[in-house]
Each structure stands twice: as C-alpha cells, then as structure tokens.
Design an enzyme around this catalytic site. Sequence first.
Site, PDB file in Angstrom:
ATOM      1  N   HIS A 184      -6.094  20.935 -50.925  1.00  0.00           N
ATOM      2  CA  HIS A 184      -7.098  21.922 -50.980  1.00  0.00           C
ATOM      3  C   HIS A 184      -7.930  21.687 -52.498  1.00  0.00           C
ATOM      4  O   HIS A 184      -8.918  21.612 -52.844  1.00  0.00           O
ATOM      5  CB  HIS A 184      -6.528  23.397 -51.021  1.00  0.00           C
ATOM      6  N   ARG A 286     -20.701  21.390 -39.631  1.00  0.00           N
ATOM      7  CA  ARG A 286     -19.763  21.918 -39.121  1.00  0.00           C
ATOM      8  C   ARG A 286     -20.432  23.143 -38.692  1.00  0.00           C
ATOM      9  O   ARG A 286     -20.857  24.045 -39.480  1.00  0.00           O
ATOM     10  CB  ARG A 286     -18.781  21.982 -40.055  1.00  0.00           C
ATOM     11  N   ARG A 322     -22.036  18.650 -35.556  1.00  0.00           N
ATOM     12  CA  ARG A 322     -20.924  18.454 -34.791  1.00  0.00           C
ATOM     13  C   ARG A 322     -20.857  19.656 -33.951  1.00  0.00           C
ATOM     14  O   ARG A 322     -20.784  20.768 -34.439  1.00  0.00           O
ATOM     15  CB  ARG A 322     -19.713  18.148 -35.682  1.00  0.00           C
ATOM     16  N   GLU A 411     -11.804  10.020 -34.155  1.00  0.00           N
ATOM     17  CA  GLU A 411     -10.821  10.471 -35.232  1.00  0.00           C
ATOM     18  C   GLU A 411      -9.358  10.233 -34.654  1.00  0.00           C
ATOM     19  O   GLU A 411      -8.379  10.679 -35.095  1.00  0.00           O
ATOM     20  CB  GLU A 411     -10.872  11.964 -35.068  1.00  0.00           C
ATOM     21  N   ASN A 434     -10.137  12.103 -42.149  1.00  0.00           N
ATOM     22  CA  ASN A 434      -9.222  13.024 -42.194  1.00  0.00           C
ATOM     23  C   ASN A 434      -8.274  12.836 -41.073  1.00  0.00           C
ATOM     24  O   ASN A 434      -7.154  12.723 -41.004  1.00  0.00           O
ATOM     25  CB  ASN A 434      -9.609  14.515 -42.726  1.00  0.00           C
ATOM     26  N   ASP A 435      -8.698  13.265 -39.870  1.00  0.00           N
ATOM     27  CA  ASP A 435      -8.119  13.288 -38.848  1.00  0.00           C
ATOM     28  C   ASP A 435      -7.542  11.615 -38.048  1.00  0.00           C
ATOM     29  O   ASP A 435      -6.414  11.590 -37.740  1.00  0.00           O
ATOM     30  CB  ASP A 435      -8.803  13.980 -37.641  1.00  0.00           C
ATOM     31  N   ARG A 445      -2.294  16.404 -41.302  1.00  0.00           N
ATOM     32  CA  ARG A 445      -2.808  16.604 -42.483  1.00  0.00           C
ATOM     33  C   ARG A 445      -2.686  18.015 -43.504  1.00  0.00           C
ATOM     34  O   ARG A 445      -3.234  18.088 -44.603  1.00  0.00           O
ATOM     35  CB  ARG A 445      -4.435  16.434 -42.299  1.00  0.00           C
ATOM     36  N   CYS A 482     -17.594  10.422 -42.135  1.00  0.00           N
ATOM     37  CA  CYS A 482     -17.791  11.727 -42.634  1.00  0.00           C
ATOM     38  C   CYS A 482     -16.601  12.431 -42.968  1.00  0.00           C
ATOM     39  O   CYS A 482     -16.461  13.644 -43.444  1.00  0.00           O
ATOM     40  CB  CYS A 482     -18.527  12.599 -41.586  1.00  0.00           C
TER      41      CYS A 482
END
Length: 561
Positions: A184, A286, A322, A411, A434-435, A445, A482
């Site tokens: 974070h 998002r 998305r 992903e 990330n995924d 993650r 992305c």
Amino acid sequence: MSELRGVGIGLGVAQGPVVRMTEALPAPDDSPSTAGADAERARAREAVATVARELTARGEAAGGAAQEVLEAQAMIAEDPTLQDEVDARIDGGATAEWAVHDAFAGFRATLEAVGGYLGERAADLDDIAQRVLARLRGVDAPGVPNPGHPFVLVARDLAPADTALLDLDQVLALITTDGGPTSHTAILAREKGIVAIVGASEGTALTTGETVIVDAAAGVVTREPSTEALARAAERAAARRSAVDSPATPGALADGTPIALLANLGKPADAADAVARGAEGVGLFRTEFLFLSASQAPTVAQQRESYRELLAAFPGRKVVVRMLDAGADKPLAFLNDAHEENPALGLRGLRALRASEDILREQLTALAEADAETDADLWVMAPMVATVEETVYFTGLAREYGLKTAGVMVEVPSSALLADRVLAHADFASIGTNDLTQYTMAADRLLGSVASFQDPWHPAVLRLVREVGAAGARLGKPVGICGEAAADPLLAVVLVGLGATSLSMAPSALADVRRALSERTASDALSLAEAALDADDASSARTAVATLAAALPPHQKETTS
C-alpha cells in the site's frame, strides 16, 4: 559515505535531515473499570465512530486509491463482530481502553489465521486500534511527525491514512524498512509522486537529524553524503523538476516509436488530473467504485451517467473500461456471497459476471448508451480471462451491444501462454502485471508473508509478457500494460522491449515514464528486455537492467517537422 539499499519508487532523488516516525502508544493495563459498563461502552463506541469518520474524511480528501483503502479501514473499524468483542470485554469489567486493545488484537490474530486478503487487512487493525486508543486517552494518534522543517521520513511502514495525506511541502522523501513494490505504501507513494524507497531493512540504523540522499532511481539511501554528492543530487532533482514541469508530449521512444501513455483511473472525477498530467487516454478504468459501496447493483441509468462523465473528459481519445472485477479481495454480496476457501482462485472477474450475467449485460448496456452520447474511443475488456472460450464469450457479447473494440485482461498464465489464440478473437490484450505476478509466482499479492515473491521483475513473469507481446505483433493487435509495473520507469522500457505498445499507470508516474522512454531507442529496449530475461530472479533482473542502462548512452528523442 555509506549506503543502504531498498526498492525505489520512481526516478526521484531528494536530500534532507531524517525524522523517524513516532512510536506507537503503549498498551493499556487490564485493571478493572471503575466507571461501569454503560459508560465504558459509550466511550468505546464514540471513539470508534469518530475514528471511522476521520478515516472516511481523509479518504475523501485524498481521493484515488487512497480513498478506497481508507474507506475499507473505516468499515473494518465499525465491523459488528469486532464491536461485539469489545462489548463482551467491557461486560466482563474491562475499561474501554483495554477492551479495544484486547479485542482488536484477538480480531487481528483471527484475520491472520484466515490469510489472503483478510490476512493482509490484519495489519490495518494496528493503525485503527492506535487511533481509537488515542481518542480514548485524549491524545494525538501516532503518526507523521511535524518537526517544523522539511525532512526525510523514516518508518517501519506507513498506515494508509498517513500516506494519503502526507504534506509534500514538508516530507521530502520516504524510507520504509518493510514493504515491497506493490505494498500500500509503495502504491500510494507512486500515486502521489513521493520520492520513496521501500523495503530498506537496514533503515532501522538511521537516526533523527542525520542528512541522507534518497535516490529512488537507484534504490539507494546515502548516509553522511559528501558536499559533492549533495550537489549532484540537487542538480538531478532540479533537472527532474524541469522535465516534469515541461509541456507533456505523446509517449515515444528516442527513435520516434510511439508508445501511448495512458492513465489508470478509479472514478470519473480523477480524469481532470490525468489530462493535466498529459495522459493520452485511459488504459484502465476500474468500474468497481460504482459497486463496492452499494448493497445492490447500480441501475443502468446510474452507470450510464458515470461512464458518460468519464468518456466526455477524453474526446477523440482511447478509454479502456474494465468490466466489474469482483471477487477475491473485492467481494460483493449481490454478485457472489458463497464462502470460498481460496477466493483468489475462485469465482472472480469474468467468472463471477457469467454467473450473474444480468449485471454484465447491464454494464454493457450503460456503456453502449454512454458511448453513443460522447466522442471518446471506447474500448471494453473483461477481467481474469483464462481461456479462449471465455474470450469468445465476452467479445461476442460486447459486439452484441454494438461495442466495436472488445479485449481481455491477461492476468493468469493460461491466457498468456495461449495469447495467439486469445488474440485471434480479441481486439486487444491488456496485461495486469499485479495479478499475473501473483498467479505466476503462487504468491497472494495481498499477503505480506510472501511479498518478496510479488515482484513483476521476475523473469518468469517477463517471459509471459513476451509471449503476449509477440502474439500481438504477429496478429497486429495492441498489447497494453495496466498493472503497477508500467509505473516503474526502468521496467517500463523493458516492457516495451517485450512488445508492449501502450503503458497505463497512475497519472503521477506519467512524467517519469515519458522521460525514461524518450532516452531509449527500440533497440535499447530490446537489449534491456533480453538482459532481464537472462536473469535468474527479480533482484538480479533489476540489477542487470540497471547496469546495462547505465552503460548505454541516453538518446534525445527524434522530432519530426
């Protein structure tokens, strides 16, 4: 001079005196209450409610990803189960202070045992508990100090509430001893453009008052810097400020190869900042913000208005939306309320939408209506696509609603390995690093205990990116990035070398990435990508690329008349 190393966020460099984060409040004792259960219960509830309001207000002030994190913290603070635990201890004779301390600690242990998303949220309880205790004691909550002058903040880690509202006129740079590139703290630091180095474990040796240079580009903290080193750092910082303040130009390599630089956005209100920072469009919008705070799915009319506002901000430009990505760390009761032992591998993304197809169809209806009312170039994509059949399903459904450009998120390794077959049906692919890293490395993650595995620099992840890039090149289909990886300026060049044709990121990262690309040719990018692929692990890949990049002379971007 001596050096400490960690993971740098961005390309910034800063210097100044260290100030360490204030220490946590001491735990209360467990002596029995003399005020009575009713009074203690009222004190506890007032303190919790006040903290929840403060967290929500901080989130609204910060916006962006910080708002989502802080609103989640506020919800945790007022969790009914947690409140029952506090009440039970008060009914047993405890003070509000002890009841909050002990109940939060017990709840934390429970969440840690569950693991996954909830396990990661356990750490947030420490910050919430400290804020509630401070309220009960009538003292300031532990947080970012205010020494009265600009400083370099050193902390074990920062709570989201602190990171979100850092005074950037005072906090010159941030050093944390914990955390990684997708923590974070790192994500919020990148979003706010803070010069930061995370995971600098030796940072515990830094003392308040000593002067350091924080070089995020190199991931190095220099202690006791020489006069010459301070001057060089100041020159670099000035050059970077000049570059950031310069008029934004379209993203391109030094040889003129265009690389579109797009923005990741969480709500329409974020569009103005993205445009001001030179975003050429939106690479990831998002849609979860419409759903996560609702007890039922928003109506088509409500969705259409939000999508129309977004699209109107980017006339003539690409906007990639998305579809709802719920499940796992974003559960929705009206979409999938069934308990899953491992929700990250369960009914999430497109799988969850297919199980509730009416929600997907309503989204597509709203998007088609908003598209008809605006002039943006709307692209839609499905999250968590794992198979060719899912690709055919989604692209066919999108075209049924008249949406001309339909693609998929890559992903999971399966869609990367079958990228040529996936892209035979999809108009484009967008890689969510990330995924993709999470599933490639079998490392949640959101789980701190395996954070070291969650690094998009790992050659295994980069090989999958190359598979998608190569398939896109063969078929003439765009391949975007992305995930957080696109915001790392050095990694961004590598991703272009692997075949990415566009990069989407937090708007604050655009200037650094634009500059990094402008200094490298397509040949340079390919060489840097090959260096990363030849490494054995993420750390050695990062080091190999940084070493080669330093040896390659920077180029000036070619201009055309």
